[in-house]
Design a protein around this motif. Structure first.
Motif, short mmCIF file in Angstrom:
data_model
loop_
_atom_site.label_atom_id
_atom_site.label_comp_id
_atom_site.label_asym_id
_atom_site.label_seq_id
_atom_site.Cartn_x
_atom_site.Cartn_y
_atom_site.Cartn_z
N LEU A 181 28.27 6.81 -0.60
CA LEU A 181 28.56 7.98 0.24
C LEU A 181 27.29 8.48 0.92
CD1 LEU A 181 30.97 9.72 -2.26
CD2 LEU A 181 31.61 8.91 0.03
N ALA A 182 26.16 8.45 0.21
CA ALA A 182 24.90 8.87 0.81
C ALA A 182 24.48 7.92 1.93
CB ALA A 182 23.81 8.94 -0.26
N LEU A 225 30.67 13.91 3.48
CA LEU A 225 30.10 12.77 2.76
C LEU A 225 29.02 13.24 1.78
CD1 LEU A 225 29.83 10.22 5.70
CD2 LEU A 225 31.27 9.95 3.67
N LEU A 226 28.21 14.21 2.20
CA LEU A 226 27.18 14.75 1.31
C LEU A 226 27.83 15.48 0.12
CD1 LEU A 226 24.57 16.10 3.88
CD2 LEU A 226 24.26 14.20 2.29
N GLN A 227 28.87 16.24 0.40
CA GLN A 227 29.57 16.92 -0.70
C GLN A 227 30.16 15.92 -1.68
OE1 GLN A 227 32.52 19.72 0.53
NE2 GLN A 227 31.04 21.31 0.99
N ALA A 228 30.79 14.88 -1.14
CA ALA A 228 31.40 13.87 -2.00
C ALA A 228 30.34 13.13 -2.81
CB ALA A 228 32.21 12.89 -1.16
N SER A 229 29.18 12.87 -2.20
CA SER A 229 28.09 12.21 -2.92
C SER A 229 27.60 13.10 -4.06
CB SER A 229 26.94 11.90 -1.95
OG SER A 229 25.88 11.24 -2.60
N ALA A 230 27.48 14.40 -3.79
CA ALA A 230 27.06 15.33 -4.84
C ALA A 230 28.05 15.36 -5.99
CB ALA A 230 26.90 16.74 -4.24
N MET A 231 29.33 15.34 -5.68
CA MET A 231 30.35 15.36 -6.73
C MET A 231 30.32 14.08 -7.55
SD MET A 231 33.41 17.06 -4.50
CE MET A 231 33.11 18.60 -3.63
N ARG A 287 38.26 20.52 -5.89
CA ARG A 287 37.53 20.31 -4.64
C ARG A 287 37.35 18.84 -4.31
NH1 ARG A 287 32.36 22.93 -5.37
NH2 ARG A 287 33.66 24.79 -5.58
N ARG A 288 37.07 18.04 -5.33
CA ARG A 288 36.78 16.63 -5.05
C ARG A 288 37.99 15.92 -4.45
NH1 ARG A 288 34.21 12.01 -9.12
NH2 ARG A 288 33.61 10.58 -7.43
N SER A 289 39.18 16.17 -4.97
CA SER A 289 40.37 15.52 -4.44
C SER A 289 40.64 15.95 -3.00
CB SER A 289 41.59 15.80 -5.32
OG SER A 289 41.91 17.19 -5.32
N VAL A 342 24.56 21.72 -0.49
CA VAL A 342 26.01 21.63 -0.63
C VAL A 342 26.41 22.46 -1.83
CG1 VAL A 342 26.14 19.34 0.37
CG2 VAL A 342 25.87 19.56 -2.10
N GLN A 343 27.69 22.76 -1.91
CA GLN A 343 28.19 23.53 -3.05
C GLN A 343 27.94 22.74 -4.33
OE1 GLN A 343 32.13 24.12 -1.18
NE2 GLN A 343 31.94 26.20 -1.95
N SER A 344 27.31 23.37 -5.29
CA SER A 344 26.93 22.66 -6.52
C SER A 344 28.14 22.48 -7.43
CB SER A 344 25.85 23.44 -7.26
OG SER A 344 24.70 23.57 -6.47
N PRO A 345 28.48 21.22 -7.72
CA PRO A 345 29.56 20.99 -8.69
C PRO A 345 29.06 21.17 -10.10
CG PRO A 345 28.66 18.92 -7.93
CD PRO A 345 27.93 20.01 -7.17
N ASP A 346 29.97 21.16 -11.06
CA ASP A 346 29.56 21.21 -12.46
C ASP A 346 28.82 19.92 -12.80
OD1 ASP A 346 30.84 23.62 -12.79
OD2 ASP A 346 32.75 22.68 -13.33
N CYS A 347 27.71 20.07 -13.53
CA CYS A 347 26.85 18.92 -13.79
C CYS A 347 26.78 18.55 -15.27
CB CYS A 347 25.42 19.20 -13.26
SG CYS A 347 25.37 19.52 -11.49
#
Length: 338
Positions: free
Chosen positions: A248-249, A229-235, A189-191, A328-333
């Motif tokens: 990004l934020a 941008l929010l998704q990318a910041s979360a990742m 997803r990030r790419s 946003v969709q939660s990435p692995d943390c």
């Protein structure tokens, strides 16, 4: 602060071999995470449009006639070795006609409607005959750029249109990348989000900042860009990259100055860097902006983040909270420090 539909879609391959979408809709309590003006039905068609876009791209390549169109920023069109920039259309009106027809994505537009768009509220200046004159100017410019071969602009029943099969719009590539990112597993997803963000080189049709016919499309893609941008910041937070998450934020906050999700991401990014002062300052900027400009207080979830910073709560707690607020969709943390 307003409820809107957030679409999460998982792609699957049907037995027939055709692409289809398994779609889940949830009511999300924040902002327009999907572009304004799209219906739920249109959201559900995103995956199908991306598939259609791939098929159309194959047809264009086979025919050797792909025309690259850039509408993020000022208009720029590549026809092989030739380019048409904002000043290459023989005047502002022919350029505006080109932009209007490109935004219509191959749907015919009658001459009288084009006149109303070009000269809103001034029927004495714009009439179908004047529009046809500027269309002729545009057609000659396009034919010259093509080396005199064929015509990208055509008159059909119902008005004028561009041969959409010959055009490859950056807006369509952005839509396809967004749809692919929403359907992709976390590892990819990030790419895909990064690929979509790289397409955004400026506001849509920045050369026409005051044109009423461009405002809806510009706002739609600005909001979609903010969501990415929010998704990318979360990742970036999930990958323990607080500097990237902060930048990004900040970019998301520039699009939506009073968007609390962007502020929450910023707070979490500063906390991850160990900068407690900057994290609290980010909260205070958010609180003051909401109070001074909108007359409201931050959401309880945002206040809770500031309190968590004050009590030195674990960074993982702050990041999880920020993701929940941003919806946003939660990435692995797994890589977030305790």
């Amino acid at each position: 602060r307003c409820s809107s539909w957030f679409l999460s879609a998982g792609a699957r391959r049907a037995r027939s071999g055709h692409d289809s979408l398994a779609v889940t809709l949830e009511l999300r309590p924040w902002m327009h995470l999907w572009p304004d003006g799209w219906s739920v039905a249109e959201h559900c068609k995103v995956g199908r449009r991306s598939t259609d876009h791939r098929h159309a791209e194959i047809n264009r390549i086979d025919r050797g006639v792909a025309v690259q169109v850039h509408l993020f920023g000022s208009i720029d069109i590549e026809l092989g070795e030739r380019r048409l920039a904002a000043r290459s259309f023989g005047g502002r009106k022919p350029k505006q006609l080109m932009e209007i027809l490109l935004l219509r994505r191959g749907h015919p537009v009658p001459a009288d409607e084009l006149a109303l768009l070009l000269w809103p509220g001034d029927a004495s200046v714009g009439d179908p005959a004047t529009v046809q004159h500027y269309l002729s100017v545009l057609r000659r410019r396009l034919q010259h750029a093509q080396g005199g071969k064929g015509s990208l602009l055509r008159h059909v029943h119902g008005g004028y249109e561009l041969d959409q099969d010959l055009f490859d719009l950056d807006l369509d590539r952005f839509d396809a990348a967004v749809a692919a990112a929403d359907c992709a597993p976390t590892a990819r997803r990030r790419s895909l989000v990064t690929r979509a963000l790289e397409l955004v080189t400026g506001e849509v049709l920045a050369d026409e900042p005051d044109a009423a016919w461009a405002l809806d499309t510009r706002l739609r893609y600005r909001r979609a860009h903010t969501r990415l941008l929010l998704q990318a910041s979360a990742m970036a937070l999930a990958a323990a990259e607080p500097g990237v998450a902060r930048d990004l934020a900040l970019a998301a906050g520039a699009h939506e100055p009073y968007a609390e999700p962007a502020a929450c991401m910023l707070i979490a990014a500063y906390a991850m860097r160990g900068d407690r002062t900057a994290a609290l300052a980010a909260y205070e900027d958010c609180r003051a902006g909401l109070s001074d400009n909108l007359g409201v207080d931050p959401m309880p979830q945002t206040v809770a983040m500031a309190q968590a910073v004050l009590t030195d709560a674990p960074v993982a707690h702050l990041v999880t909270h920020a993701l929940r607020v941003a919806q946003v969709q939660s990435p692995d943390c797994d890589r977030i420090p305790a």
